[in-house]
Motif scaffolding. Structure first.
Motif, mmCIF file in Angstrom:
data_model
loop_
_atom_site.group_PDB
_atom_site.id
_atom_site.type_symbol
_atom_site.label_atom_id
_atom_site.label_comp_id
_atom_site.label_asym_id
_atom_site.label_seq_id
_atom_site.Cartn_x
_atom_site.Cartn_y
_atom_site.Cartn_z
ATOM 1 N N ALA A 41 -44.188 -42.190 80.922
ATOM 2 C CA ALA A 41 -44.548 -42.533 79.695
ATOM 3 C C ALA A 41 -45.617 -43.864 79.729
ATOM 4 N N PHE A 42 -45.380 -44.668 80.501
ATOM 5 C CA PHE A 42 -46.048 -45.992 80.799
ATOM 6 C C PHE A 42 -47.413 -45.459 81.270
ATOM 7 N N LEU A 43 -47.385 -44.614 82.289
ATOM 8 C CA LEU A 43 -48.770 -44.213 83.038
ATOM 9 C C LEU A 43 -49.647 -43.350 82.008
ATOM 10 N N TRP A 44 -48.749 -42.747 80.940
ATOM 11 C CA TRP A 44 -49.523 -41.703 80.119
ATOM 12 C C TRP A 44 -50.342 -42.561 79.094
ATOM 13 N N VAL A 45 -49.755 -43.830 78.497
ATOM 14 C CA VAL A 45 -50.235 -44.445 77.600
ATOM 15 C C VAL A 45 -51.052 -45.560 78.178
ATOM 16 N N TYR A 46 -51.016 -45.931 79.394
ATOM 17 C CA TYR A 46 -51.731 -46.974 79.886
ATOM 18 C C TYR A 46 -53.396 -47.201 79.660
#
Length: 298
Positions: A41-46
């Motif tokens: 999720a963090f990589l997706w919204v980064y």
């Protein structure tokens, strides 16, 4: 000596430490799954977080800071430059007007088409569905020439109405099929009761079927909103001779010069253009999921 089980199924010889260790081992895969999903999720919204950070930096800091997310000093003038100098106040108003008008037309048209295809059987209905599905494989570039030609003949090439009709005039196959799948799953007694009460086709549709399909309507509205808000090709063609008709996606080109690019201003404009989408989806995501689930279940 063999261990004796108590009422909870635990061995009487097991202490609290042993019981806690077993419980931890049982939960360990679940915690690993949560950790993995959090990383994804963090990589997706980064990229979105980085864009927000870049909109508050200077040009030199963007290139020198790399992937850093914390600005040295907040550059709020980037938003002022995007709003006033970049003319995004006009582009945002154009986008809202075009998007809302397109969503209304698409929802009404797709709801009517989906209602007929989902509730009625007529000669050639399967052929109609097949033709609709076949249009999914037609690239947008093949239709732009007749669209521009027709708009030019009607005198609406450099107007908001022409852009709206061009964006709303597509097949919208996915939206029609979502409506058709939902209407097909509704019980026949609803229409039979409406006919007994003397309701005709339009009254049955507007007073019974359409209100029941609000989750699907929210889903189609969100999908159409996203597609129209992010549309670039058609708004570019229709605003080519009149820059005041540009939408936010086309207006991004204003920050690209011949010799340099205003990256902080473009990032600020990107945040401005994405904020309405994030707010809309945050409020309507429940209806979006319900609409998709209802259409697939039907």
């Amino acid at each position: 000596m063999s261990a004796v089980l108590d009422d909870r199924g635990l061995r009487t010889g097991d202490g609290p430490g042993v019981t806690g260790g077993r419980r931890l081992r049982r939960r360990l895969p679940w915690w690993l799954l949560v950790l993995g999903l959090a990383v994804v999720a963090f990589l997706w919204v980064y990229p979105f977080i980085w864009m927000v950070s870049a909109s508050l930096k200077s040009s030199s800091e963007i290139f020198a800071g790399g992937l850093s997310l914390i600005p040295e000093a907040l550059q709020w003038d980037n938003y002022t430059r995007a709003w006033d100098d970049g003319n995004f106040r006009v582009y945002l108003a154009n986008t809202v007007l075009v998007t809302v008008s397109t969503v209304v037309i698409v929802v009404v048209r797709c709801a009517l088409a989906g209602y007929v295809l989902g509730r009625y059987r007529f000669p050639g209905s399967r052929l109609v569905v097949g033709i609709l599905i076949a249009t999914l494989f037609v690239p947008t570039g093949y239709t732009i020439i007749p669209i521009v030609k027709m708009s030019l003949e009607l005198g609406i090439l450099d107007q908001h109405s022409g852009m709206v009709l061009a964006l709303a005039g597509g097949a919208n196959v996915a939206s029609i099929l979502i409506y058709a799948g939902y209407f097909r799953g509704l019980p026949d007694e609803l229409e039979e009761a409406a006919i007994v009460d003397g309701a005709g086709f339009l009254r049955t549709f507007t007073h019974i079927m359409l209100p029941l399909s609000m989750p699907v309507t929210a889903t189609v509205a969100i999908l159409t909103f996203l597609a129209t808000w992010n549309a670039f090709f058609l708004p570019l063609v229709f605003s080519f001779s009149n820059p005041d008709l540009r939408t936010v996606s086309v207006g991004m080109q204003a920050f690209v010069g011949e010799n340099s690019t205003d990256w902080p201003g473009m990032a600020a404009a990107g945040v401005i253009s994405l904020l309405p989408i994030v707010v809309l989806f945050a409020f309507m995501q429940r209806y979006f999921v319900e609409g998709i689930a209802g259409a697939v279940k039907s």
